[in-house]
Motif scaffolding. Structure first.
Motif, PDB file in Angstrom:
ATOM      1  N   GLY A  28       0.821  -1.214   0.000  1.00 36.24           N
ATOM      2  CA  GLY A  28       0.000   0.000   0.000  1.00 36.24           C
ATOM      3  C   GLY A  28       0.858   1.269   0.000  1.00 36.24           C
ATOM      4  N   VAL A  29       0.181   2.406  -0.088  1.00 37.50           N
ATOM      5  CA  VAL A  29       0.863   3.711  -0.064  1.00 37.50           C
ATOM      6  C   VAL A  29       1.746   3.816   1.184  1.00 37.50           C
ATOM      7  N   HIS A  30       2.998   4.218   0.993  1.00 34.89           N
ATOM      8  CA  HIS A  30       3.926   4.312   2.129  1.00 34.89           C
ATOM      9  C   HIS A  30       4.824   5.540   1.998  1.00 34.89           C
ATOM     10  N   TYR A  31       5.563   5.806   3.042  1.00 35.74           N
ATOM     11  CA  TYR A  31       6.460   6.968   3.077  1.00 35.74           C
ATOM     12  C   TYR A  31       7.905   6.484   2.967  1.00 35.74           C
ATOM     13  N   THR A  32       8.672   7.118   2.103  1.00 33.64           N
ATOM     14  CA  THR A  32      10.081   6.742   1.945  1.00 33.64           C
ATOM     15  C   THR A  32      10.948   7.988   1.954  1.00 33.64           C
ATOM     16  N   ARG A  33      11.926   7.998   2.830  1.00 39.36           N
ATOM     17  CA  ARG A  33      12.898   9.099   2.789  1.00 39.36           C
ATOM     18  C   ARG A  33      13.979   8.711   1.799  1.00 39.36           C
ATOM     19  N   ARG A  34      14.119   9.478   0.723  1.00 35.87           N
ATOM     20  CA  ARG A  34      15.087   9.144  -0.320  1.00 35.87           C
ATOM     21  C   ARG A  34      16.464   9.663   0.039  1.00 35.87           C
ATOM     22  N   THR A  35      17.439   9.239  -0.750  1.00 36.52           N
ATOM     23  CA  THR A  35      18.812   9.657  -0.440  1.00 36.52           C
ATOM     24  C   THR A  35      19.017  11.151  -0.685  1.00 36.52           C
ATOM     25  N   ASP A  36      18.144  11.785  -1.469  1.00 39.06           N
ATOM     26  CA  ASP A  36      18.274  13.237  -1.651  1.00 39.06           C
ATOM     27  C   ASP A  36      17.441  13.988  -0.607  1.00 39.06           C
ATOM     28  N   ASP A  37      16.947  13.233   0.407  1.00 40.04           N
ATOM     29  CA  ASP A  37      16.203  13.777   1.536  1.00 40.04           C
ATOM     30  C   ASP A  37      14.745  14.105   1.250  1.00 40.04           C
ATOM     31  N   LYS A  38      14.323  13.924   0.000  1.00 40.04           N
ATOM     32  CA  LYS A  38      12.884  14.100  -0.266  1.00 40.04           C
ATOM     33  C   LYS A  38      12.144  12.966   0.418  1.00 40.04           C
ATOM     34  N   VAL A  39      10.939  13.246   0.892  1.00 37.77           N
ATOM     35  CA  VAL A  39      10.091  12.161   1.404  1.00 37.77           C
ATOM     36  C   VAL A  39       8.986  11.940   0.384  1.00 37.77           C
ATOM     37  N   ILE A  40       9.039  10.749  -0.256  1.00 38.45           N
ATOM     38  CA  ILE A  40       8.018  10.450  -1.260  1.00 38.45           C
ATOM     39  C   ILE A  40       6.935   9.585  -0.609  1.00 38.45           C
ATOM     40  N   VAL A  41       5.721   9.774  -1.111  1.00 41.20           N
ATOM     41  CA  VAL A  41       4.576   9.057  -0.547  1.00 41.20           C
ATOM     42  C   VAL A  41       3.864   8.368  -1.710  1.00 41.20           C
ATOM     43  N   GLY A  42       3.717   7.068  -1.615  1.00 35.66           N
ATOM     44  CA  GLY A  42       3.120   6.275  -2.687  1.00 35.66           C
ATOM     45  C   GLY A  42       3.886   4.971  -2.771  1.00 35.66           C
ATOM     46  N   PRO A  43       3.796   4.260  -3.840  1.00 38.99           N
ATOM     47  CA  PRO A  43       2.945   4.510  -4.993  1.00 38.99           C
ATOM     48  C   PRO A  43       1.592   3.822  -4.856  1.00 38.99           C
ATOM     49  N   ASN A  44       0.610   4.353  -5.601  1.00 43.01           N
ATOM     50  CA  ASN A  44      -0.641   3.622  -5.771  1.00 43.01           C
ATOM     51  C   ASN A  44      -0.426   2.592  -6.881  1.00 43.01           C
ATOM     52  N   ALA A  45      -1.446   1.970  -7.375  1.00 48.81           N
ATOM     53  CA  ALA A  45      -1.281   0.967  -8.439  1.00 48.81           C
ATOM     54  C   ALA A  45      -2.513   1.025  -9.323  1.00 48.81           C
ATOM     55  N   VAL A  46      -2.393   1.779 -10.416  1.00 48.71           N
ATOM     56  CA  VAL A  46      -3.566   2.001 -11.268  1.00 48.71           C
ATOM     57  C   VAL A  46      -3.229   1.560 -12.691  1.00 48.71           C
ATOM     58  N   LEU A  47      -4.204   0.997 -13.393  1.00 51.35           N
ATOM     59  CA  LEU A  47      -3.941   0.561 -14.765  1.00 51.35           C
ATOM     60  C   LEU A  47      -3.442   1.750 -15.584  1.00 51.35           C
ATOM     61  N   ALA A  48      -2.287   1.573 -16.251  1.00 54.77           N
ATOM     62  CA  ALA A  48      -1.764   2.646 -17.105  1.00 54.77           C
ATOM     63  C   ALA A  48      -2.349   2.460 -18.497  1.00 54.77           C
ATOM     64  N   PHE A  49      -2.704   3.581 -19.140  1.00 53.39           N
ATOM     65  CA  PHE A  49      -3.319   3.508 -20.465  1.00 53.39           C
ATOM     66  C   PHE A  49      -2.245   3.499 -21.541  1.00 53.39           C
ATOM     67  N   GLY A  50      -1.190   2.754 -21.294  1.00 58.18           N
ATOM     68  CA  GLY A  50      -0.049   2.630 -22.200  1.00 58.18           C
ATOM     69  C   GLY A  50       1.130   2.201 -21.363  1.00 58.18           C
ATOM     70  N   ARG A  51       2.079   1.484 -21.980  1.00 48.44           N
ATOM     71  CA  ARG A  51       3.185   0.932 -21.181  1.00 48.44           C
ATOM     72  C   ARG A  51       4.119   2.015 -20.641  1.00 48.44           C
ATOM     73  N   GLU A  52       4.124   3.177 -21.299  1.00 46.97           N
ATOM     74  CA  GLU A  52       4.957   4.263 -20.789  1.00 46.97           C
ATOM     75  C   GLU A  52       4.104   5.516 -20.587  1.00 46.97           C
ATOM     76  N   ALA A  53       2.859   5.301 -20.227  1.00 47.42           N
ATOM     77  CA  ALA A  53       1.919   6.422 -20.008  1.00 47.42           C
ATOM     78  C   ALA A  53       2.065   6.865 -18.554  1.00 47.42           C
ATOM     79  N   TYR A  54       2.991   7.780 -18.314  1.00 49.43           N
ATOM     80  CA  TYR A  54       3.367   8.131 -16.937  1.00 49.43           C
ATOM     81  C   TYR A  54       2.401   9.097 -16.256  1.00 49.43           C
TER      82      TYR A  54
END
Ligand code: FAD
Length: 405
Positions: free
Chosen positions: A254-280
């Motif tokens: 599930g959605v979680h919190y991660t402190r990255r090495t550049d000190d940003k705290v990212i929250v996610g990821p969710n998991a949703v069908l992408a409408f293309g293999r590189e549809a970001y």
């Protein structure tokens, strides 16, 4: 025409790790073909960057083995090569009696897999590690870490290059054509020849495999994982990494919190069908690829269960409604407010689904004639990539009858 002994398609962590391992163990003439002009442009550079030691995986499984060994080896590799690494550990929070019982299972798995963990009982103990996380209990694993995944892939590639591997950047493989021995590889920039092909093409690995009649019972269904990040002044809401207790019946954490090495705290990821293999983005469509997914019987069988329909709907809401995403994130850290989150990047998982609707959780690698196809390098694929690369390289050397040098 240029000829190589082995051509590896894909410059992600898997392709580069196999290239490094093969080159270091043999005198084979090896090439990596990558369609982008940069390495790690897709899954390997668009992930959470977490080293997951194997508390989450069944003892004895390849995932458990590779992730535990991979965590330790990647830490050593990062230290030796100045790759940013933060050995911050993770806190997996339980918020119900049922989740608390599941933590015991995770702890038992960790013990069997040789991973150090401890159970934290009650808010007081949780707050020693994560002052803003809320739960009945938690599993603390000090071995988990965060790494700069792009820098890691570039370091692998540089080691491979130093051992003689040729990198063809901007070479998109359009078709693999079987010769009597080996392959003619059709690319957007002309043809190459190779005696053996390793297909590590991530989101497109299934299409290349199908070209040579391999893995036809599988198809990649792209699942986008979107992240928010905490605003700089609110990054103190997470000291290390805060995860929910995983639900074993669901494919993704599930959605979680991660402190990255550049000190940003990212929250996610969710998991949703992408409408293309590189549809970001959730506004991107690739009509041909969307039709391909919607036309796949395995996809509809996967969605057949009421639970999966509900999950799909919940994840879709998290993609289009910030408040739905924030609600999921605030379950772990109630002090967070909507204004603390801003949209960040997204990655897309090359998730393989079988014709019978089964969402495959383990890595799949299948042999074809003079070829090896990596079809489901799902999470923790980054963590596992050093031992997995060695494992795949050994398979190639066996197939080629090459003795180790
Ligand atoms: C949102 C998200 C979060 C994740 N978080 C984590 C995590 O925290 N920890 C962890 O261990 N794992 C995580 N993972 C999983 C991990 O990122 C993947 O398992 C891993 O990166 C897979 O690597 P790869 O080399 O197989 O694929 P990729 O990195 O996708 O590489 C495949 C490469 O092949 C190239 N390619 C494709 N088609 C062609 C072609 N026809 N010709 C030439 N080149 C081609 C692509 O451009 C790409 O560079 C996450 C994944 C996602 C998506």
């Amino acid at each position: 025409m240029v000829t190589h002994d082995v051509a590896i398609v894909g410059g992600g962590c898997v392709g580069c790790s196999v290239a490094k391992s093969l080159a270091e163990q043999s005198s084979l003439d090896i090439a990596v073909l990558e369609k982008e002009y940069h390495l790690a442009e897709h899954q390997s550079g668009r992930n959470s960057g977490v080293l997951h030691p194997g508390f989450n995986y069944e003892p004895g499984s390849l995932k458990a083995q590779f992730s535990t060994e991979g965590t330790r080896r990647m830490k050593e590799y990062a230290r030796a090569n100045d790759i940013p690494l933060d050995e911050c550990g993770v806190v997996v929070v339980a918020q119900s009696d049922e989740e608390e019982a599941r933590l015991e299972t995770l702890k038992a798995q960790a013990d069997e897999n040789g991973v150090e963990t401890e159970i934290l009982h009650g808010e007081e103990q949780i707050k020693q590690y994560e002052p803003h996380a809320v739960g009945h209990a938690a599993l603390h694993c000090p071995e988990a870490a965060s790494i700069d995944s792009q820098k890691y892939v570039y370091t692998l590639a540089s080691d491979a290059e130093d051992s003689g591997v040729d990198f063809y950047m901007g070479y998109a493989v359009e078709q693999l054509r079987r010769r009597r021995d080996g392959y003619l590889i059709e690319t957007n920039k002309g043809r190459l020849e190779a005696d053996y092909v390793v297909n590590a093409a991530g989101l497109y690995a299934d299409t290349l495999a199908h070209d040579v009649g391999v893995g036809e019972e599988y198809q990649v269904v792209p699942f986008r994982g979107e992240y928010y990040e905490l605003t700089p002044e609110r990054r103190d809401l997470c000291e290390s990494m805060i995860y929910p207790t995983p639900d074993p019946s669901l494919p993704f954490l599930g959605v979680h919190y991660t402190r990255r090495t550049d000190d940003k705290v990212i929250v996610g990821p969710n998991a949703v069908l992408a409408f293309g293999r590189e549809a970001y983005r959730n506004t991107n469509f690739d009509v041909g690829e969307l039709v391909e997914t919607l036309g796949y019987e395995g996809f509809w069988k996967l969605l057949g269960s009421p639970k999966m329909m509900q999950v799909a709907w919940d994840e879709l809401r998290k993609s289009y409604r910030k408040e739905a995403f924030v609600d999921a994130a605030r379950r772990l850290v109630p002090d967070a407010r909507s204004s603390d989150f801003r949209r960040s990047y997204a990655g897309i998982r090359a998730q393989v689904v079988r014709d019978d609707g089964q969402l495959v959780k383990d890595p799949v690698f299948e042999r074809g004639p003079d070829s090896l196809h990596v079809l489901n390098a799902v999470s923790p694929g980054l963590t596992s990539s050093l031992p997995f690369g060695d494992f795949l390289a050994d398979e190639v050397l066996n197939d080629l009858g090459e003795a180790e040098t």
